[in-house]
Design a protein around this motif. Structure first.
Motif, short mmCIF file in Angstrom:
data_model
loop_
_atom_site.label_atom_id
_atom_site.label_comp_id
_atom_site.label_asym_id
_atom_site.label_seq_id
_atom_site.Cartn_x
_atom_site.Cartn_y
_atom_site.Cartn_z
N TYR A 265 -3.77 -5.18 -28.25
CA TYR A 265 -4.18 -4.28 -27.19
C TYR A 265 -5.11 -5.00 -26.20
O TYR A 265 -6.26 -5.30 -26.55
CB TYR A 265 -4.88 -3.05 -27.78
N GLN B 147 -6.96 -4.13 -23.81
CA GLN B 147 -8.25 -3.53 -23.50
C GLN B 147 -9.33 -3.90 -24.52
O GLN B 147 -10.53 -3.84 -24.21
CB GLN B 147 -8.13 -2.00 -23.39
N HIS C 29 2.77 -9.94 -24.64
CA HIS C 29 2.79 -8.96 -23.56
C HIS C 29 3.23 -9.59 -22.24
O HIS C 29 2.85 -10.72 -21.91
CB HIS C 29 1.40 -8.36 -23.35
N GLU D 119 3.65 -8.83 -17.87
CA GLU D 119 2.73 -8.42 -16.81
C GLU D 119 2.45 -6.92 -16.83
O GLU D 119 1.32 -6.47 -16.61
CB GLU D 119 3.33 -8.83 -15.45
N ALA D 120 3.47 -6.13 -17.15
CA ALA D 120 3.33 -4.67 -17.07
C ALA D 120 2.28 -4.13 -18.05
O ALA D 120 1.66 -3.09 -17.80
CB ALA D 120 4.68 -4.00 -17.35
N ALA D 121 2.07 -4.83 -19.16
CA ALA D 121 1.15 -4.34 -20.18
C ALA D 121 -0.29 -4.29 -19.69
O ALA D 121 -1.12 -3.57 -20.26
CB ALA D 121 1.23 -5.23 -21.42
N TYR D 122 -0.60 -5.03 -18.63
CA TYR D 122 -1.98 -5.09 -18.14
C TYR D 122 -2.24 -4.05 -17.06
O TYR D 122 -3.35 -3.95 -16.54
CB TYR D 122 -2.30 -6.51 -17.66
N GLY D 123 -1.22 -3.26 -16.71
CA GLY D 123 -1.38 -2.10 -15.85
C GLY D 123 -2.06 -2.36 -14.53
O GLY D 123 -2.85 -1.54 -14.05
N GLY D 124 -1.81 -3.50 -13.91
CA GLY D 124 -2.40 -3.80 -12.62
C GLY D 124 -3.82 -4.30 -12.70
O GLY D 124 -4.46 -4.56 -11.67
N ARG D 125 -4.36 -4.45 -13.92
CA ARG D 125 -5.75 -4.92 -14.06
C ARG D 125 -5.84 -6.44 -13.95
O ARG D 125 -6.94 -6.97 -13.89
CB ARG D 125 -6.32 -4.48 -15.42
#
Length: 431
Positions: free
Chosen positions: A355, A357, A381, A383-389
């Motif tokens: 995870y 986060q 993971h 790129e999408a897993a980081y949700g734009g962060r």
């Protein structure tokens, strides 16, 4: 998840290819196969030097490093088994202070794989059997053995009476294995973790622990009592205050010990656990002077490691580049404490069952940038897993080159698999 391994030695690679084909059969948990495999090999686990067996969620590898370093400072010969390896599989088996040679490793793996062919052993069971075989064949004064996963059903959990068992920090990790529903076990997740880790307790062997919340401590006490293991708990039977020094105390007296060279307050806690394990057993004699020297000289790669000058760090000159293989919430909190009050850039890569986060959140407010990368050869993971962060880069080298020339330190974190690739790329291969 498979554990990945490669070697430049063709004889070793041939056996690693066989090892990589193994997997844990669905639903099989228990020690029956490892016990049978070891019996075919003549039960080497019964011929080991005094064993220090260490479980825990975080800190168990560092505790093992302190145990080894302390006993070697005493002039003792020590075998050690750690996991996972970072760059070379050989790191898992250290014989009398040196990594197992390619020649011996190839021979050990072939012997175990051949004899266990009909048993369907797992990667971890073969690795453990090969380790015990190596340790039984070479004389030494002590063995330090790190638990791989959990404790109760870990393949290393077949020793009859270790010199001492230790449990480091507890946290939620490996939920798919350690929190599988089962009759007659605790249902509260953290208590279940304590139950699994304390499964290494053995009759007559001291069980030495860190300090935990009441329900966890009670569960460990319950399991130790059922096993007949004398229990030595931090803040009860022993204590340690970590400040500018480690002020250690138990029924035998007090010690004032130096802080480790390894960064982070938690390393003082890990060193204190190693000292407590040595102080509460009677198989190996170690002086206070050796404890101090061992704590000072201990090294443990990819745990808040400041990288040296090398091919990778040269891509972003005039700044510190740190590396940490931590990948769960407790590791994230330790990283956050280390970088308190400091701005930095984060380069992160995590396996798909982790995870992001847990590493990013404890650094909130400190991050000048976040760049996510894949882990080549692993199910990691995207790129999408980081949700734009996070920004995205195809690899660590590109991520480093893309950083602004602001002199801020860089932390590369999120996975021991990523850490191994970083060490190899920077020519810092563990020896």
């Amino acid at each position: 998840m498979k554990d990945f391994a490669a070697s430049e030695n063709p004889a070793v690679q041939a056996q690693l290819d066989r090892l990589a084909a193994l997997s844990l059969p669905q639903g099989r948990l228990g020690l029956e196969v490892i016990r049978e495999l070891l019996a075919f090999l003549g039960d080497p686990q019964k011929r080991l030097p005094p064993v220090f067996h260490v479980a825990g969620t975080n800190g168990k590898g560092s505790t093992c490093a302190y145990l080894r370093s302390i006993m070697e400072a005493q002039g003792l010969t020590v075998h050690s088994a750690i996991k996972p390896h970072l760059v070379r599989y050989n790191e898992r088996i250290r014989i009398a202070g040196k990594l197992v040679s390619d020649e011996e490793l190839a021979s050990l793996l072939k012997e175990v794989l051949d004899i266990g062919e009909g048993l369907g052993p797992s990667f971890f069971e073969v690795t453990t059997a090969a380790t015990f075989l190596a340790f039984a064949r070479h004389p030494a004064d002590a063995c330090v053995i790190e638990v791989g996963l959990g404790g109760r059903f870990d393949a290393t959990n077949v020793m009859e009476q270790p010199a001492a068992c230790g449990i480091a920090t507890l946290g939620i990790d490996h939920e798919a294995f350690l929190l599988v529903p089962e009759e007659g076990v605790p249902t509260e997740p953290m208590v279940r973790i304590a139950f699994e880790k304390s499964g290494i307790a053995r009759a007559g062997s001291p069980l030495v622990t860190q300090s935990y919340a009441g329900p966890l401590e009670a569960e460990i006490g319950r399991i130790a009592g059922l096993a007949g293991a004398p229990l030595f708990r931090r803040d009860h039977e022993w204590s340690a205050q970590v400040g500018d020094t480690i002020e250690y105390s138990d029924s035998r007296g007090t010690l004032s010990l130096p802080l480790p060279q390894l960064p982070g307050k938690h390393q003082g806690d890990n060193a204190a656990l190693a000292v407590a394990m040595i102080r509460h057993q009677d198989k190996v004699e170690v002086s206070a002077e050796a404890m101090a020297e061992g704590i000072r000289s201990a090294r443990w790669p990819a745990r808040l490691q400041l990288l040296a000058q090398g091919p990778l760090t040269a891509l972003t000159p005039n700044r510190e580049v740190w590396l940490d293989g931590g990948h769960n919430a407790d590791a994230g909190l330790a990283i956050g404490r280390h970088f308190a009050g400091q701005r930095l850039h984060l380069i992160i890569g995590m396996l798909a069952n982790r995870y992001p986060q847990t590493i990013i959140d404890p650094l909130e407010g400190k991050l000048a940038s976040v760049t996510a990368v894949p882990i080549d050869g692993s199910d990691s993971h995207g790129e999408a897993a980081y949700g734009g962060r996070a920004n995205w880069a195809p690899d660590v080298a590109t991520a480093l080159q893309s950083l602004p020339n602001d002199g801020l330190p860089v932390l590369i974190a999120g996975s021991l698999y990523l850490a191994g690739k970083v060490l190899a790329a920077n020519d810092e291969i563990p020896d």
